[in-house]
Motif scaffolding. Sequence first.
Motif, PDB file in Angstrom:
ATOM      1  N   TYR A 123       0.820  -1.211   0.000  1.00  0.00           N
ATOM      2  CA  TYR A 123       0.000   0.000   0.000  1.00  0.00           C
ATOM      3  C   TYR A 123       0.856   1.263   0.000  1.00  0.00           C
ATOM      4  CZ  TYR A 123      -4.646  -2.035   0.375  1.00  0.00           C
ATOM      5  OH  TYR A 123      -5.816  -2.687   0.107  1.00  0.00           O
ATOM      6  N   ARG A 151       0.429  -2.505  -6.827  1.00  0.00           N
ATOM      7  CA  ARG A 151      -0.740  -3.378  -6.962  1.00  0.00           C
ATOM      8  C   ARG A 151      -0.341  -4.837  -7.179  1.00  0.00           C
ATOM      9  NH1 ARG A 151      -6.169  -2.119 -10.422  1.00  0.00           N
ATOM     10  NH2 ARG A 151      -7.343  -3.846  -9.566  1.00  0.00           N
ATOM     11  N   VAL A 175      -6.079   3.279  -0.794  1.00  0.00           N
ATOM     12  CA  VAL A 175      -6.676   2.126  -1.485  1.00  0.00           C
ATOM     13  C   VAL A 175      -7.131   2.457  -2.903  1.00  0.00           C
ATOM     14  CG1 VAL A 175      -7.357   0.968   0.643  1.00  0.00           C
ATOM     15  CG2 VAL A 175      -9.007   2.431  -0.524  1.00  0.00           C
ATOM     16  N   ALA A 176      -7.170   3.753  -3.246  1.00  0.00           N
ATOM     17  CA  ALA A 176      -7.633   4.154  -4.576  1.00  0.00           C
ATOM     18  C   ALA A 176      -6.839   3.448  -5.664  1.00  0.00           C
ATOM     19  CB  ALA A 176      -7.523   5.668  -4.738  1.00  0.00           C
ATOM     20  N   GLU A 177      -7.555   2.818  -6.550  1.00  0.00           N
ATOM     21  CA  GLU A 177      -6.991   2.126  -7.708  1.00  0.00           C
ATOM     22  C   GLU A 177      -6.095   0.945  -7.351  1.00  0.00           C
ATOM     23  OE1 GLU A 177      -5.437   4.865 -10.586  1.00  0.00           O
ATOM     24  OE2 GLU A 177      -7.146   6.202 -10.337  1.00  0.00           O
ATOM     25  N   LEU A 226      -7.503  -1.628  -5.463  1.00  0.00           N
ATOM     26  CA  LEU A 226      -8.459  -2.713  -5.273  1.00  0.00           C
ATOM     27  C   LEU A 226      -9.551  -2.614  -6.324  1.00  0.00           C
ATOM     28  CD1 LEU A 226      -8.882  -2.341  -1.403  1.00  0.00           C
ATOM     29  CD2 LEU A 226      -7.562  -4.104  -2.594  1.00  0.00           C
ATOM     30  N   GLU A 276     -12.747  -1.463  -2.973  1.00  0.00           N
ATOM     31  CA  GLU A 276     -12.244  -0.132  -2.612  1.00  0.00           C
ATOM     32  C   GLU A 276     -13.332   0.660  -1.886  1.00  0.00           C
ATOM     33  OE1 GLU A 276     -11.118   3.984  -4.923  1.00  0.00           O
ATOM     34  OE2 GLU A 276     -10.585   2.095  -5.917  1.00  0.00           O
ATOM     35  N   SER A 313     -13.117   1.835   2.014  1.00  0.00           N
ATOM     36  CA  SER A 313     -13.163   3.274   2.308  1.00  0.00           C
ATOM     37  C   SER A 313     -14.352   3.636   3.187  1.00  0.00           C
ATOM     38  CB  SER A 313     -13.221   4.085   1.009  1.00  0.00           C
ATOM     39  OG  SER A 313     -12.033   3.920   0.284  1.00  0.00           O
ATOM     40  N   HIS A 351      -7.620  -5.023   4.843  1.00  0.00           N
ATOM     41  CA  HIS A 351      -7.279  -3.929   3.924  1.00  0.00           C
ATOM     42  C   HIS A 351      -7.373  -2.574   4.626  1.00  0.00           C
ATOM     43  CE1 HIS A 351      -6.755  -6.144   0.211  1.00  0.00           C
ATOM     44  NE2 HIS A 351      -7.866  -6.816   0.455  1.00  0.00           N
TER      45      HIS A 351
END
Length: 164
Positions: free
Chosen positions: A36, A41, A93-95, A97, A102, A106, A133
Amino acid sequence: MSFDDHAPEPDEPTPAFEADPPDHVKETAIALVGAYVGHDRDELDRTIPRAADDAADVLSELKVLAAFLSRRVQATGVVWKPADSREAVARTVAEMLPPELEFAVSTAWEAHSVGEEEAAERFTRGDPMIYVHMLAAFCAAIGSAVYKRAELVSTLRQVTGLSE
């Protein structure tokens, strides 16, 4: 804000003394945080199956890491508010998952960060990996407030007793 103030409730009572988790659990937790914080990724995709195999233990280790990093941020005087945490976890977490995961991570973290545990639990849909996560992203975000990526991973390895 301290992670200790908003830690997810464990599914079972925690015994007064828990054995140190196996090294592979610590490695997995740190690998998730590293993926992260490095926005890697591919590394995250390689680590998720190992985390899923030991989700409860990895979650427990991430709680320990999150508490350590929260205390570290407080000790350095960096101001870290719930709003900072919500934005940082969402950014982390943006982009990284699939969109539905995501969103779940969030929104569950947003609810959790303001103490809305029932709402957070609904967003997790009972999936412990959403908590995994959440905490890995939180560790990456809050850890980045005081450490560079390599330094963060190295520090987490040291505090967990893993060799470099």
